[in-house]
Motif scaffolding. Structure first.
Motif, mmCIF file in Angstrom:
data_model
loop_
_atom_site.group_PDB
_atom_site.id
_atom_site.type_symbol
_atom_site.label_atom_id
_atom_site.label_comp_id
_atom_site.label_asym_id
_atom_site.label_seq_id
_atom_site.Cartn_x
_atom_site.Cartn_y
_atom_site.Cartn_z
ATOM 1 N N VAL A 213 0.832 -1.196 0.000
ATOM 2 C CA VAL A 213 0.000 0.000 0.000
ATOM 3 C C VAL A 213 0.874 1.256 0.000
ATOM 4 C CG1 VAL A 213 -1.747 1.303 1.278
ATOM 5 C CG2 VAL A 213 -1.882 -1.203 1.167
ATOM 6 N N GLU A 214 1.927 1.241 0.815
ATOM 7 C CA GLU A 214 2.836 2.395 0.861
ATOM 8 C C GLU A 214 3.452 2.660 -0.509
ATOM 9 O OE1 GLU A 214 6.881 3.938 3.184
ATOM 10 O OE2 GLU A 214 5.868 2.105 3.835
ATOM 11 N N GLY A 215 3.834 1.579 -1.202
ATOM 12 C CA GLY A 215 4.402 1.732 -2.537
ATOM 13 C C GLY A 215 3.401 2.301 -3.527
ATOM 14 N N LEU A 216 2.151 1.856 -3.432
ATOM 15 C CA LEU A 216 1.113 2.361 -4.331
ATOM 16 C C LEU A 216 0.840 3.845 -4.080
ATOM 17 C CD1 LEU A 216 -1.380 -0.637 -4.161
ATOM 18 C CD2 LEU A 216 -0.172 0.147 -6.214
ATOM 19 N N VAL A 217 0.796 4.238 -2.814
ATOM 20 C CA VAL A 217 0.551 5.646 -2.494
ATOM 21 C C VAL A 217 1.707 6.519 -2.988
ATOM 22 C CG1 VAL A 217 0.305 7.307 -0.612
ATOM 23 C CG2 VAL A 217 -0.955 5.143 -0.535
ATOM 24 N N SER A 218 2.940 6.073 -2.751
ATOM 25 C CA SER A 218 4.102 6.850 -3.206
ATOM 26 C C SER A 218 4.095 7.000 -4.721
ATOM 27 C CB SER A 218 5.397 6.162 -2.755
ATOM 28 O OG SER A 218 5.490 6.163 -1.345
ATOM 29 N N ASP A 219 3.760 5.917 -5.422
ATOM 30 C CA ASP A 219 3.709 5.968 -6.882
ATOM 31 C C ASP A 219 2.589 6.892 -7.351
ATOM 32 O OD1 ASP A 219 4.560 4.724 -9.549
ATOM 33 O OD2 ASP A 219 2.399 4.316 -9.547
ATOM 34 N N LEU A 220 1.444 6.843 -6.669
ATOM 35 C CA LEU A 220 0.310 7.708 -7.021
ATOM 36 C C LEU A 220 0.686 9.179 -6.897
ATOM 37 C CD1 LEU A 220 -2.685 8.325 -7.549
ATOM 38 C CD2 LEU A 220 -3.132 7.803 -5.148
ATOM 39 N N ILE A 221 1.366 9.537 -5.815
ATOM 40 C CA ILE A 221 1.776 10.933 -5.620
ATOM 41 C C ILE A 221 2.783 11.348 -6.694
ATOM 42 C CG2 ILE A 221 2.978 12.525 -4.065
ATOM 43 C CD1 ILE A 221 1.807 10.878 -1.730
ATOM 44 N N LYS A 222 3.748 10.472 -6.960
ATOM 45 C CA LYS A 222 4.795 10.779 -7.953
ATOM 46 C C LYS A 222 4.185 10.962 -9.349
ATOM 47 C CE LYS A 222 7.446 7.447 -9.332
ATOM 48 N NZ LYS A 222 8.503 6.383 -9.337
ATOM 49 N N ARG A 223 3.296 10.056 -9.742
ATOM 50 C CA ARG A 223 2.717 10.144 -11.077
ATOM 51 C C ARG A 223 1.777 11.355 -11.192
ATOM 52 N NH1 ARG A 223 3.344 5.200 -14.279
ATOM 53 N NH2 ARG A 223 1.825 6.152 -15.701
ATOM 54 N N ALA A 233 4.559 1.384 -19.215
ATOM 55 C CA ALA A 233 5.291 0.200 -18.770
ATOM 56 C C ALA A 233 5.542 0.200 -17.271
ATOM 57 C CB ALA A 233 6.615 0.102 -19.535
ATOM 58 N N GLU A 234 5.493 1.358 -16.620
ATOM 59 C CA GLU A 234 5.753 1.448 -15.182
ATOM 60 C C GLU A 234 4.468 1.481 -14.343
ATOM 61 O OE1 GLU A 234 8.226 4.856 -14.652
ATOM 62 O OE2 GLU A 234 10.004 3.894 -15.509
ATOM 63 N N THR A 235 3.317 1.399 -14.990
ATOM 64 C CA THR A 235 2.052 1.421 -14.259
ATOM 65 C C THR A 235 1.956 0.214 -13.323
ATOM 66 O OG1 THR A 235 0.778 2.722 -15.847
ATOM 67 C CG2 THR A 235 -0.450 1.133 -14.529
ATOM 68 N N LEU A 236 1.654 0.476 -12.067
ATOM 69 C CA LEU A 236 1.483 -0.606 -11.092
ATOM 70 C C LEU A 236 0.069 -1.169 -11.144
ATOM 71 C CD1 LEU A 236 3.343 0.969 -8.019
ATOM 72 C CD2 LEU A 236 4.230 -0.660 -9.711
ATOM 73 N N SER A 237 -0.910 -0.305 -11.402
ATOM 74 C CA SER A 237 -2.290 -0.773 -11.541
ATOM 75 C C SER A 237 -3.103 0.292 -12.252
ATOM 76 C CB SER A 237 -2.906 -1.087 -10.175
ATOM 77 O OG SER A 237 -2.885 0.054 -9.346
ATOM 78 N N SER A 238 -4.004 -0.163 -13.119
ATOM 79 C CA SER A 238 -4.873 0.757 -13.828
ATOM 80 C C SER A 238 -6.234 0.816 -13.133
ATOM 81 C CB SER A 238 -5.037 0.324 -15.292
ATOM 82 O OG SER A 238 -5.630 -0.959 -15.353
ATOM 83 N N VAL A 239 -7.089 1.680 -13.601
ATOM 84 C CA VAL A 239 -8.396 1.850 -12.987
ATOM 85 C C VAL A 239 -9.227 0.575 -13.105
ATOM 86 C CG1 VAL A 239 -10.574 3.130 -13.120
ATOM 87 C CG2 VAL A 239 -8.395 4.347 -13.370
ATOM 88 N N SER A 240 -9.160 -0.099 -14.250
ATOM 89 C CA SER A 240 -10.043 -1.237 -14.539
ATOM 90 C C SER A 240 -10.033 -2.347 -13.480
ATOM 91 C CB SER A 240 -9.708 -1.819 -15.919
ATOM 92 O OG SER A 240 -10.512 -2.942 -16.185
ATOM 93 N N PRO A 241 -8.864 -2.919 -13.104
ATOM 94 C CA PRO A 241 -8.901 -3.991 -12.090
ATOM 95 C C PRO A 241 -9.354 -3.497 -10.717
ATOM 96 C CG PRO A 241 -6.635 -3.407 -12.634
ATOM 97 C CD PRO A 241 -7.503 -2.733 -13.642
ATOM 98 N N HIS A 242 -9.035 -2.254 -10.392
ATOM 99 C CA HIS A 242 -9.507 -1.699 -9.119
ATOM 100 C C HIS A 242 -11.037 -1.616 -9.118
ATOM 101 C CE1 HIS A 242 -5.929 -0.450 -6.825
ATOM 102 N NE2 HIS A 242 -5.357 -0.217 -7.993
ATOM 103 N N HIS A 280 -8.911 2.456 -18.573
ATOM 104 C CA HIS A 280 -7.674 1.682 -18.747
ATOM 105 C C HIS A 280 -6.417 2.526 -18.502
ATOM 106 C CE1 HIS A 280 -10.060 -1.664 -20.094
ATOM 107 N NE2 HIS A 280 -10.648 -0.900 -21.001
ATOM 108 N N ASP A 281 -6.604 3.704 -17.912
ATOM 109 C CA ASP A 281 -5.449 4.538 -17.567
ATOM 110 C C ASP A 281 -4.928 4.180 -16.181
ATOM 111 O OD1 ASP A 281 -5.499 5.874 -19.951
ATOM 112 O OD2 ASP A 281 -6.687 7.558 -19.205
#
Length: 294
Positions: A213-223, A233-242, A280-281
């Motif tokens: 979760v910490e990694g996802l939050v950090s990536d979200l802020i950075k992006r 290619a660096e996307t950890l997760s897109s909207v669709s699976p969530h 799919h973003d």
């Protein structure tokens, strides 16, 4: 000799601030509306002022930690008290709004006082320790003047900027992160109870999942900072699976009759993003829809 400091407000946090100042060697005067709350500080070596005006007159620096900005105004904007503020440094450590900090700064300047607005990102037990975090905003020259005083309150004092409202703005942003986690935990507890899952099992899973979760939050802020909303290619997760997994949670909650107040908000943001073509973003694309009214 260390500058004399007065602390207004002897709740748990205000008392912790005064104790830390005494420990650092500052002559400390305290005031509280209920005098009995100041008694432990008197025993620790603080002077107890009989009035707010006396407290202000006693020191070069006035730290305020009361319930809200309205309470601060009721104390400092009394005619006699305001007349004693000239030449003093006011450090407001009461939680408030960015606009409240800006207005208070302007008012203090008109009284001939210097002003810093601060937010404490710590519980009272962290005050006076290296881990104690304070966010501070206001004129940089005034911050430099108050740096040593602030350093006695915590080892992680951060100057956020010249705009006096920035400390409370960032405080609100960090609190939003914290409440997101806490309300998410409450929702998790409700699901576990509905499905007869021992909460000890949930605690163990949180320990295992927290780094993800910490990694996802950090990536979200950075992006979001970079505006990188398209999947790449660096996307950890897109909207669709969530969104797909989210509906499993909604179905479970409906089946068990659980409160859907929080998930209703999630649903609204998901739908706005998807209707705008972001299915799919990268999940960070949702950040575009949090900064505008529904």
């Amino acid at each position: 000799m260390q500058p004399a400091i007065s602390v207004l407000g002897m709740g748990r946090m205000g008392s912790a601030l005064a104790h830390a100042l005494l420990k650092a060697g500052h002559p400390t005067t305290v005031w509280n509306r209920t005098p009995a709350k100041a008694a432990p500080l008197a025993a620790a070596g603080a002077e107890v002022a009989a009035s707010v005006r006396n407290a202000v007159a006693a020191s070069e620096v006035v730290i305020v930690n009361v319930s809200d900005y309205q309470a601060t105004q009721s104390l400092l904007r009394d005619k006699e008290v305001a007349g004693a503020l000239e030449g003093r440094l006011i450090i407001e450590l009461t939680s408030g709004t960015p606009d409240g900090g800006r207005e208070a700064h302007g008012w203090a300047q008109r009284q001939g006082a210097r002003y810093l607005d601060g937010a404490i990102l710590a519980t009272p037990d962290f005050i006076g320790t290296e881990a104690g975090t304070l966010l501070v905003s206001g004129p940089s020259a005034v911050f430099e003047e108050g740096r040593n005083v602030l350093g006695a309150l915590g080892g992680n004092v951060q100057f956020i900027g010249e705009d006096p409202g920035l400390a409370n703005a960032l405080d609100s942003a960090v609190l939003a992160l914290m409440w997101g986690a806490l309300f998410g935990a409450l929702q998790s507890i409700a699901v576990c109870r509905a499905e007869a899952i021992d909460l000890g099992v949930l605690a163990r899973q949180w320990t295992a999942t927290a780094p993800v979760v910490e990694g996802l939050v950090s990536d979200l802020i950075k992006r979001s900072a970079a505006g990188r909303y398209d999947a790449d290619a660096e996307t950890l997760s897109s909207v669709s699976p969530h969104y797909s997994a989210f509906h499993h949670l909604v179905d479970l909650m409906e089946a068990r009759g659980l409160d859907r107040t929080i998930t209703g908000g999630y649903e609204a943001i998901f739908r706005r993003a998807i209707e705008a073509g972001h299915l799919h973003d990268d999940f960070a694309s949702l950040s575009q829809f949090m900064g505008q009214p529904a």
